[in-house]
Scaffold this active site. Sequence first.
Site, short mmCIF file in Angstrom:
data_model
loop_
_atom_site.label_atom_id
_atom_site.label_comp_id
_atom_site.label_asym_id
_atom_site.label_seq_id
_atom_site.Cartn_x
_atom_site.Cartn_y
_atom_site.Cartn_z
N ARG A 23 -22.20 -8.36 -38.11
CA ARG A 23 -21.65 -7.73 -36.91
C ARG A 23 -21.77 -6.22 -36.97
O ARG A 23 -21.62 -5.62 -38.03
CB ARG A 23 -20.16 -8.07 -36.78
CG ARG A 23 -19.94 -9.38 -36.12
CD ARG A 23 -18.52 -9.54 -35.66
NE ARG A 23 -18.42 -10.82 -34.99
CZ ARG A 23 -17.30 -11.44 -34.74
NH1 ARG A 23 -16.16 -10.88 -35.09
NH2 ARG A 23 -17.30 -12.59 -34.13
N GLU A 39 -27.21 -16.55 -36.89
CA GLU A 39 -27.02 -17.71 -36.00
C GLU A 39 -27.78 -18.93 -36.51
O GLU A 39 -27.28 -20.05 -36.44
CB GLU A 39 -27.44 -17.37 -34.57
CG GLU A 39 -26.47 -16.45 -33.85
CD GLU A 39 -25.09 -17.06 -33.66
OE1 GLU A 39 -24.95 -18.29 -33.68
OE2 GLU A 39 -24.13 -16.29 -33.52
N LEU A 82 -29.07 -24.75 -48.34
CA LEU A 82 -28.52 -24.71 -46.98
C LEU A 82 -28.83 -25.98 -46.19
O LEU A 82 -28.23 -26.22 -45.16
CB LEU A 82 -29.07 -23.50 -46.21
CG LEU A 82 -28.25 -22.21 -46.26
CD1 LEU A 82 -28.97 -21.08 -45.54
CD2 LEU A 82 -26.87 -22.39 -45.65
N GLY A 83 -29.80 -26.79 -46.68
CA GLY A 83 -30.10 -28.06 -46.00
C GLY A 83 -31.04 -27.87 -44.80
O GLY A 83 -31.36 -26.75 -44.42
N TYR A 120 -28.35 -22.83 -27.25
CA TYR A 120 -27.20 -22.07 -27.74
C TYR A 120 -27.64 -20.77 -28.42
O TYR A 120 -27.13 -19.69 -28.14
CB TYR A 120 -26.35 -22.92 -28.71
CG TYR A 120 -25.49 -22.03 -29.56
CD1 TYR A 120 -24.35 -21.44 -29.02
CD2 TYR A 120 -25.87 -21.68 -30.86
CE1 TYR A 120 -23.60 -20.55 -29.76
CE2 TYR A 120 -25.13 -20.79 -31.60
CZ TYR A 120 -23.99 -20.23 -31.05
OH TYR A 120 -23.26 -19.34 -31.76
N ASP A 138 -21.36 -23.39 -28.19
CA ASP A 138 -21.49 -24.19 -29.42
C ASP A 138 -20.28 -25.12 -29.52
O ASP A 138 -19.51 -25.25 -28.55
CB ASP A 138 -21.59 -23.27 -30.65
CG ASP A 138 -20.31 -22.50 -30.91
OD1 ASP A 138 -19.40 -22.52 -30.04
OD2 ASP A 138 -20.18 -21.90 -31.99
N CYS A 194 -7.90 -21.36 -31.71
CA CYS A 194 -8.11 -22.67 -31.08
C CYS A 194 -8.90 -23.55 -32.06
O CYS A 194 -10.00 -23.99 -31.77
CB CYS A 194 -8.84 -22.51 -29.75
SG CYS A 194 -8.70 -23.97 -28.71
N CYS A 201 -1.45 -22.34 -30.37
CA CYS A 201 -1.28 -21.95 -28.97
C CYS A 201 -0.26 -20.82 -28.82
O CYS A 201 -0.37 -20.00 -27.90
CB CYS A 201 -0.87 -23.16 -28.14
SG CYS A 201 -2.06 -24.52 -28.24
N CYS A 204 -2.06 -17.56 -28.77
CA CYS A 204 -3.35 -17.56 -28.05
C CYS A 204 -3.27 -16.69 -26.79
O CYS A 204 -2.34 -16.82 -25.99
CB CYS A 204 -3.72 -18.99 -27.65
SG CYS A 204 -5.26 -19.07 -26.72
N CYS A 210 -3.89 -22.39 -20.01
CA CYS A 210 -4.56 -23.52 -20.68
C CYS A 210 -3.96 -24.85 -20.23
O CYS A 210 -2.80 -25.16 -20.52
CB CYS A 210 -4.41 -23.36 -22.19
SG CYS A 210 -5.19 -24.71 -23.10
FE1 SF4 Z 1 -6.72 -23.48 -27.49
FE2 SF4 Z 1 -5.42 -23.63 -25.16
FE3 SF4 Z 1 -4.02 -23.57 -27.40
FE4 SF4 Z 1 -5.34 -21.41 -26.59
S1 SF4 Z 1 -3.62 -22.38 -25.58
S2 SF4 Z 1 -5.26 -22.24 -28.68
S3 SF4 Z 1 -7.16 -22.28 -25.63
S4 SF4 Z 1 -5.44 -25.17 -26.78
#
Ligand code: SF4
Length: 360
Positions: A23, A39, A82-83, A120, A138, A194, A201, A204, A210
Amino acid sequence: MITPSDHALLHWYDRHRRTLPWRAEGGRTPDPYHVWLSEIMLQQTTVTAVIPYYQKFLALFPTVRALATAPQEQVLAAWAGLGYYARARNLHACAQAVVARGGFPAQVAELRTLPGIGVYTAAAIAAIAFGVPVVPVDGNVERITARLFDEHTPLPGARKVLARLAEGLNTGAEAQARPSDFAQALFDLGASVCVPRTPACGVCPWQTSCAGQAAGTAATLPRKMPKVARPVRHGVHFFVVDEAGQVLLQRRPETGLLAAMTEIPGTPWQATAWPEAEALASAPVRAVWQKAGMVRHVFTHFSLEIIVLAARVARFGNAEVGQGFLLPVTRLQGAALPSVMRKCVAVGMQGLSESESLSG
Ligand code: SF4
Protein backbone atom coordinates in the site's frame (compact mmCIF):
# COMPACT_ATOMS: atom_id res chain seq x y z
CA MET A 1 -33.19 0.18 3.34
CA ILE A 2 -30.90 3.19 3.97
CA THR A 3 -28.09 3.45 1.38
CA PRO A 4 -24.74 2.66 3.05
CA SER A 5 -22.85 5.95 3.43
CA ASP A 6 -19.59 6.24 1.45
CA HIS A 7 -18.63 9.08 3.81
CA ALA A 8 -19.04 6.84 6.89
CA LEU A 9 -16.91 4.06 5.36
CA LEU A 10 -14.13 6.40 4.19
CA HIS A 11 -14.10 8.23 7.54
CA TRP A 12 -13.70 4.86 9.27
CA TYR A 13 -10.96 3.87 6.79
CA ASP A 14 -9.01 7.06 7.41
CA ARG A 15 -8.77 6.09 11.09
CA HIS A 16 -8.40 2.31 10.85
CA ARG A 17 -6.70 1.49 7.54
CA ARG A 18 -4.23 -1.40 7.69
CA THR A 19 -0.56 -0.81 6.94
CA LEU A 20 0.41 -3.29 4.22
CA PRO A 21 3.72 -3.46 2.31
CA TRP A 22 2.05 -2.99 -1.10
CA ARG A 23 0.00 0.00 0.00
CA ALA A 24 1.04 3.59 -0.63
CA GLU A 25 1.05 6.17 2.17
CA GLY A 26 -2.25 8.05 2.53
CA GLY A 27 -2.82 10.39 -0.43
CA ARG A 28 -0.11 8.78 -2.65
CA THR A 29 -0.68 6.55 -5.67
CA PRO A 30 0.61 2.99 -5.34
CA ASP A 31 2.83 1.37 -7.98
CA PRO A 32 0.64 -0.79 -10.31
CA TYR A 33 3.33 -3.51 -10.22
CA HIS A 34 3.01 -3.72 -6.43
CA VAL A 35 -0.79 -3.76 -6.57
CA TRP A 36 -0.89 -6.42 -9.29
CA LEU A 37 1.69 -8.66 -7.60
CA SER A 38 -0.06 -8.51 -4.23
CA GLU A 39 -3.49 -9.14 -5.77
CA ILE A 40 -2.30 -12.23 -7.65
CA MET A 41 -0.70 -13.59 -4.47
CA LEU A 42 -3.77 -12.78 -2.37
CA GLN A 43 -5.84 -15.03 -4.65
CA GLN A 44 -3.91 -17.88 -3.06
CA THR A 45 -3.88 -17.24 0.65
CA THR A 46 -4.13 -14.80 3.54
CA VAL A 47 -2.44 -11.42 3.93
CA THR A 48 -0.16 -12.80 6.67
CA ALA A 49 1.01 -15.68 4.48
CA VAL A 50 1.47 -13.44 1.41
CA ILE A 51 3.70 -10.76 3.02
CA PRO A 52 6.97 -12.81 3.06
CA TYR A 53 6.38 -14.02 -0.54
CA TYR A 54 5.63 -10.48 -1.68
CA GLN A 55 8.81 -9.18 -0.05
CA LYS A 56 10.86 -12.03 -1.53
CA PHE A 57 9.49 -11.30 -5.03
CA LEU A 58 10.26 -7.58 -4.76
CA ALA A 59 13.80 -8.36 -3.58
CA LEU A 60 14.35 -10.78 -6.50
CA PHE A 61 12.35 -8.85 -9.11
CA PRO A 62 12.20 -5.18 -8.08
CA THR A 63 10.39 -4.12 -11.27
CA VAL A 64 7.95 -5.67 -13.69
CA ARG A 65 10.78 -5.70 -16.26
CA ALA A 66 13.03 -7.66 -13.89
CA LEU A 67 10.25 -10.22 -13.44
CA ALA A 68 9.57 -10.40 -17.18
CA THR A 69 13.21 -11.12 -18.03
CA ALA A 70 13.83 -13.65 -15.21
CA PRO A 71 14.03 -17.37 -16.16
CA GLN A 72 10.68 -19.12 -15.61
CA GLU A 73 12.39 -21.66 -13.35
CA GLN A 74 13.44 -18.86 -10.98
CA VAL A 75 9.91 -17.44 -10.88
CA LEU A 76 8.41 -20.88 -10.16
CA ALA A 77 11.01 -21.51 -7.43
CA ALA A 78 10.19 -18.18 -5.76
CA TRP A 79 6.47 -19.04 -5.96
CA ALA A 80 6.91 -22.59 -4.57
CA GLY A 81 4.72 -23.03 -1.51
CA LEU A 82 2.00 -20.63 -2.67
CA GLY A 83 0.22 -23.35 -4.71
CA TYR A 84 -1.63 -23.10 -8.09
CA TYR A 85 1.51 -22.91 -10.22
CA ALA A 86 -0.52 -21.99 -13.28
CA ARG A 87 -0.81 -18.58 -11.58
CA ALA A 88 2.98 -18.28 -11.34
CA ARG A 89 3.30 -19.05 -15.05
CA ASN A 90 0.56 -16.53 -15.83
CA LEU A 91 2.30 -14.01 -13.57
CA HIS A 92 5.47 -14.40 -15.63
CA ALA A 93 3.58 -14.24 -18.94
CA CYS A 94 1.66 -11.17 -17.72
CA ALA A 95 4.87 -9.36 -16.75
CA GLN A 96 6.21 -10.02 -20.27
CA ALA A 97 2.98 -8.74 -21.85
CA VAL A 98 3.06 -5.60 -19.68
CA VAL A 99 6.67 -4.86 -20.66
CA ALA A 100 5.87 -5.50 -24.34
CA ARG A 101 3.03 -2.95 -24.27
CA GLY A 102 5.06 -0.38 -22.32
CA GLY A 103 3.34 -0.59 -18.92
CA PHE A 104 0.13 -1.61 -17.16
CA PRO A 105 -3.06 -0.39 -18.83
CA ALA A 106 -5.35 1.69 -16.60
CA GLN A 107 -8.76 0.48 -17.75
CA VAL A 108 -10.59 -2.68 -16.61
CA ALA A 109 -11.27 -3.96 -20.15
CA GLU A 110 -7.60 -3.71 -21.18
CA LEU A 111 -6.35 -5.20 -17.92
CA ARG A 112 -8.60 -8.20 -18.52
CA THR A 113 -6.80 -9.05 -21.73
CA LEU A 114 -3.59 -9.76 -19.78
CA PRO A 115 -2.72 -13.35 -18.72
CA GLY A 116 -4.06 -14.35 -15.31
CA ILE A 117 -6.12 -11.18 -14.76
CA GLY A 118 -9.81 -11.89 -14.21
CA VAL A 119 -12.77 -9.64 -13.47
CA TYR A 120 -11.92 -9.05 -9.82
CA THR A 121 -8.17 -8.47 -10.26
CA ALA A 122 -8.72 -6.09 -13.18
CA ALA A 123 -11.15 -4.03 -11.10
CA ALA A 124 -8.80 -4.06 -8.08
CA ILE A 125 -5.81 -2.80 -10.12
CA ALA A 126 -7.91 -0.20 -11.96
CA ALA A 127 -9.42 1.14 -8.74
CA ILE A 128 -6.39 0.99 -6.45
CA ALA A 129 -3.54 1.87 -8.81
CA PHE A 130 -5.34 4.09 -11.34
CA GLY A 131 -8.29 5.57 -9.43
CA VAL A 132 -10.98 4.15 -11.73
CA PRO A 133 -14.32 4.27 -9.83
CA VAL A 134 -15.17 0.55 -9.89
CA VAL A 135 -15.90 -1.82 -6.99
CA PRO A 136 -13.74 -4.99 -7.06
CA VAL A 137 -15.90 -7.87 -5.85
CA ASP A 138 -14.02 -10.66 -4.08
CA GLY A 139 -15.22 -13.04 -1.37
CA ASN A 140 -14.97 -10.31 1.29
CA VAL A 141 -17.04 -7.85 -0.69
CA GLU A 142 -19.59 -10.58 -1.49
CA ARG A 143 -19.95 -11.26 2.22
CA ILE A 144 -20.37 -7.57 3.12
CA THR A 145 -22.91 -7.10 0.32
CA ALA A 146 -24.96 -10.19 1.19
CA ARG A 147 -25.23 -8.89 4.74
CA LEU A 148 -25.94 -5.26 3.84
CA PHE A 149 -28.82 -6.31 1.57
CA ASP A 150 -29.84 -9.39 3.59
CA GLU A 151 -29.47 -11.46 0.41
CA HIS A 152 -30.22 -15.13 1.12
CA THR A 153 -29.59 -16.70 -2.29
CA PRO A 154 -26.75 -19.20 -1.76
CA LEU A 155 -23.33 -18.89 -3.42
CA PRO A 156 -22.18 -19.53 -6.05
CA GLY A 157 -25.60 -18.82 -7.63
CA ALA A 158 -25.80 -15.44 -5.85
CA ARG A 159 -22.57 -14.18 -7.42
CA LYS A 160 -24.20 -12.09 -10.17
CA VAL A 161 -26.79 -10.47 -7.96
CA LEU A 162 -24.18 -9.66 -5.29
CA ALA A 163 -21.85 -8.16 -7.92
CA ARG A 164 -24.72 -5.96 -9.19
CA LEU A 165 -25.58 -4.81 -5.66
CA ALA A 166 -21.90 -4.17 -4.84
CA GLU A 167 -21.52 -2.02 -7.97
CA GLY A 168 -23.98 0.43 -6.47
CA LEU A 169 -22.01 0.92 -3.25
CA ASN A 170 -19.69 3.59 -4.67
CA THR A 171 -22.21 5.96 -6.24
CA GLY A 172 -21.73 8.67 -3.56
CA ALA A 173 -19.58 11.72 -4.31
CA GLU A 174 -16.80 10.82 -1.86
CA ALA A 175 -16.48 7.27 -3.19
CA GLN A 176 -16.30 8.65 -6.74
CA ALA A 177 -13.58 11.09 -5.66
CA ARG A 178 -11.52 8.43 -3.82
CA PRO A 179 -11.96 5.14 -5.75
CA SER A 180 -8.63 3.69 -4.57
CA ASP A 181 -9.39 4.30 -0.90
CA PHE A 182 -13.00 3.15 -1.27
CA ALA A 183 -11.94 -0.23 -2.71
CA GLN A 184 -9.33 -0.72 0.01
CA ALA A 185 -11.80 0.42 2.69
CA LEU A 186 -14.15 -2.37 1.61
CA PHE A 187 -11.30 -4.90 1.84
CA ASP A 188 -10.36 -3.66 5.32
CA LEU A 189 -13.97 -3.74 6.49
CA GLY A 190 -14.23 -7.37 5.34
CA ALA A 191 -10.88 -8.28 6.95
CA SER A 192 -11.36 -6.68 10.35
CA VAL A 193 -15.05 -5.91 11.03
CA CYS A 194 -17.44 -7.76 8.72
CA VAL A 195 -15.53 -11.00 9.25
CA PRO A 196 -16.90 -14.46 8.34
CA ARG A 197 -18.48 -15.98 11.44
CA THR A 198 -18.69 -13.16 13.97
CA PRO A 199 -19.19 -9.73 12.37
CA ALA A 200 -18.32 -6.90 14.77
CA CYS A 201 -21.48 -4.92 13.94
CA GLY A 202 -21.09 -2.77 17.07
CA VAL A 203 -18.05 -0.98 15.59
CA CYS A 204 -19.14 -1.06 11.93
CA PRO A 205 -19.52 2.26 10.07
CA TRP A 206 -22.45 0.75 8.16
CA GLN A 207 -24.32 -0.64 11.15
CA THR A 208 -27.35 1.63 10.79
CA SER A 209 -27.84 0.81 7.11
CA CYS A 210 -27.26 -2.95 7.26
CA ALA A 211 -30.38 -5.06 6.57
CA GLY A 212 -28.70 -8.31 7.68
CA GLN A 213 -27.73 -6.79 11.00
CA ALA A 214 -31.27 -5.45 11.50
CA ALA A 215 -32.79 -8.86 10.65
CA GLY A 216 -30.37 -10.75 12.90
CA THR A 217 -29.18 -12.89 9.97
CA ALA A 218 -25.79 -11.24 9.31
CA ALA A 219 -23.63 -13.95 10.87
CA THR A 220 -25.29 -16.64 8.70
CA LEU A 221 -24.61 -14.79 5.42
CA PRO A 222 -23.63 -15.34 2.72
CA ARG A 223 -25.40 -18.67 2.37
CA LYS A 224 -23.48 -21.37 0.50
CA MET A 225 -24.49 -24.51 -1.35
CA PRO A 226 -23.28 -27.59 0.52
CA LYS A 227 -19.87 -28.75 -0.70
CA VAL A 228 -19.53 -31.94 -2.67
CA ALA A 229 -17.02 -34.33 -1.05
CA ARG A 230 -13.67 -34.41 -2.88
CA PRO A 231 -12.62 -37.75 -4.37
CA VAL A 232 -9.37 -39.27 -3.06
CA ARG A 233 -6.47 -40.24 -5.33
CA HIS A 234 -3.51 -42.39 -4.40
CA GLY A 235 0.14 -42.35 -5.42
CA VAL A 236 3.51 -43.73 -4.36
CA HIS A 237 6.65 -41.56 -4.66
CA PHE A 238 10.29 -42.51 -4.27
CA PHE A 239 12.85 -40.49 -2.30
CA VAL A 240 16.30 -41.81 -3.08
CA VAL A 241 19.70 -40.33 -2.15
CA ASP A 242 23.19 -41.45 -3.17
CA GLU A 243 26.40 -41.45 -1.14
CA ALA A 244 27.29 -38.00 -2.48
CA GLY A 245 24.09 -36.63 -0.93
CA GLN A 246 22.28 -36.18 -4.26
CA VAL A 247 18.56 -36.78 -4.62
CA LEU A 248 16.91 -38.03 -7.82
CA LEU A 249 14.33 -35.58 -9.20
CA GLN A 250 12.36 -35.14 -12.40
CA ARG A 251 10.35 -32.43 -14.09
CA ARG A 252 6.60 -32.88 -14.45
CA PRO A 253 5.00 -32.62 -17.91
CA GLU A 254 4.60 -29.15 -19.45
CA THR A 255 0.81 -29.30 -19.17
CA GLY A 256 -1.65 -30.42 -16.51
CA LEU A 257 -1.60 -30.17 -12.75
CA LEU A 258 1.69 -28.78 -11.33
CA ALA A 259 2.96 -28.49 -14.91
CA ALA A 260 6.75 -28.18 -15.29
CA MET A 261 7.28 -28.34 -11.53
CA THR A 262 9.95 -30.54 -9.95
CA GLU A 263 9.03 -33.78 -8.19
CA ILE A 264 10.55 -36.94 -6.81
CA PRO A 265 9.70 -39.85 -9.16
CA GLY A 266 6.45 -41.69 -8.55
CA THR A 267 3.47 -43.59 -9.87
CA PRO A 268 0.50 -41.91 -11.55
CA TRP A 269 -2.23 -40.79 -9.13
CA GLN A 270 -5.20 -43.16 -9.33
CA ALA A 271 -8.55 -43.75 -7.62
CA THR A 272 -7.47 -46.88 -5.74
CA ALA A 273 -4.51 -47.55 -3.45
CA TRP A 274 -1.43 -49.05 -5.15
CA PRO A 275 -0.61 -52.70 -4.32
CA GLU A 276 3.04 -52.71 -3.22
CA ALA A 277 4.35 -54.88 -6.06
CA GLU A 278 2.67 -52.70 -8.72
CA ALA A 279 4.00 -49.52 -7.13
CA LEU A 280 7.54 -50.91 -6.99
CA ALA A 281 7.43 -51.51 -10.73
CA SER A 282 7.56 -47.68 -11.05
CA ALA A 283 10.60 -47.38 -8.75
CA PRO A 284 13.38 -45.45 -10.54
CA VAL A 285 16.21 -47.64 -9.15
CA ARG A 286 16.70 -51.08 -7.62
CA ALA A 287 17.08 -50.52 -3.89
CA VAL A 288 15.90 -51.63 -0.48
CA TRP A 289 12.83 -49.44 -0.18
CA GLN A 290 11.33 -48.68 3.17
CA LYS A 291 8.05 -46.96 3.90
CA ALA A 292 8.93 -43.48 5.20
CA GLY A 293 5.36 -42.30 5.74
CA MET A 294 2.20 -40.91 4.22
CA VAL A 295 1.54 -37.42 2.83
CA ARG A 296 -1.96 -36.00 2.46
CA HIS A 297 -2.58 -32.97 0.26
CA VAL A 298 -5.78 -31.25 -0.83
CA PHE A 299 -6.14 -29.87 -4.35
CA THR A 300 -9.21 -28.02 -5.60
CA HIS A 301 -10.88 -31.06 -7.14
CA PHE A 302 -9.43 -33.99 -5.21
CA SER A 303 -7.46 -35.05 -2.15
CA LEU A 304 -4.21 -36.90 -2.63
CA GLU A 305 -2.68 -39.58 -0.44
CA ILE A 306 0.94 -40.38 -1.20
CA ILE A 307 2.96 -43.20 0.30
CA VAL A 308 6.61 -42.11 0.39
CA LEU A 309 9.20 -44.87 -0.01
CA ALA A 310 12.81 -43.98 0.80
CA ALA A 311 16.16 -45.60 0.03
CA ARG A 312 19.89 -44.95 -0.21
CA VAL A 313 22.05 -46.13 -3.09
CA ALA A 314 25.80 -45.95 -3.60
CA ARG A 315 25.51 -44.02 -6.87
CA PHE A 316 23.06 -43.54 -9.73
CA GLY A 317 23.67 -45.09 -13.11
CA ASN A 318 22.99 -43.02 -16.23
CA ALA A 319 20.00 -45.18 -17.12
CA GLU A 320 18.53 -44.68 -13.67
CA VAL A 321 18.76 -40.89 -13.89
CA GLY A 322 17.14 -41.15 -17.35
CA GLN A 323 15.06 -38.03 -18.08
CA GLY A 324 15.49 -36.91 -14.47
CA PHE A 325 18.31 -35.01 -12.80
CA LEU A 326 20.31 -35.05 -9.57
CA LEU A 327 20.39 -32.26 -7.02
CA PRO A 328 22.30 -32.09 -3.73
CA VAL A 329 19.88 -32.45 -0.82
CA THR A 330 21.24 -29.15 0.52
CA ARG A 331 19.88 -27.34 -2.56
CA LEU A 332 16.32 -28.69 -2.36
CA GLN A 333 15.19 -25.57 -0.51
CA GLY A 334 15.72 -23.41 -3.61
CA ALA A 335 14.20 -25.90 -6.10
CA ALA A 336 10.80 -25.36 -7.76
CA LEU A 337 9.13 -28.04 -5.66
CA PRO A 338 5.37 -27.69 -5.16
CA SER A 339 4.07 -27.93 -1.57
CA VAL A 340 2.99 -31.54 -1.94
CA MET A 341 6.51 -32.53 -3.02
CA ARG A 342 8.11 -30.54 -0.20
CA LYS A 343 5.99 -32.62 2.17
CA CYS A 344 7.12 -35.84 0.42
CA VAL A 345 10.79 -34.81 0.64
CA ALA A 346 10.42 -33.97 4.35
CA VAL A 347 8.84 -37.38 5.01
CA GLY A 348 11.51 -39.17 2.93
CA MET A 349 14.39 -37.45 4.73
CA GLN A 350 12.83 -38.13 8.11
CA GLY A 351 12.37 -41.81 7.17
CA LEU A 352 16.01 -42.16 6.13
CA SER A 353 17.39 -40.46 9.22
CA GLU A 354 15.21 -42.59 11.54
CA SER A 355 16.27 -45.84 9.92
CA GLU A 356 19.94 -44.81 10.14
CA SER A 357 19.68 -43.92 13.80
CA LEU A 358 18.07 -47.34 14.44
CA SER A 359 20.71 -49.26 12.50
CA GLY A 360 23.56 -47.05 13.74
FE1 SF4 B 1 -21.16 -6.52 8.34
FE2 SF4 B 1 -23.54 -5.32 8.46
FE3 SF4 B 1 -22.38 -6.07 10.71
FE4 SF4 B 1 -21.37 -4.05 9.29
S1 SF4 B 1 -23.33 -4.11 10.33
S2 SF4 B 1 -20.22 -5.75 10.23
S3 SF4 B 1 -21.81 -4.68 7.19
S4 SF4 B 1 -23.07 -7.41 9.07
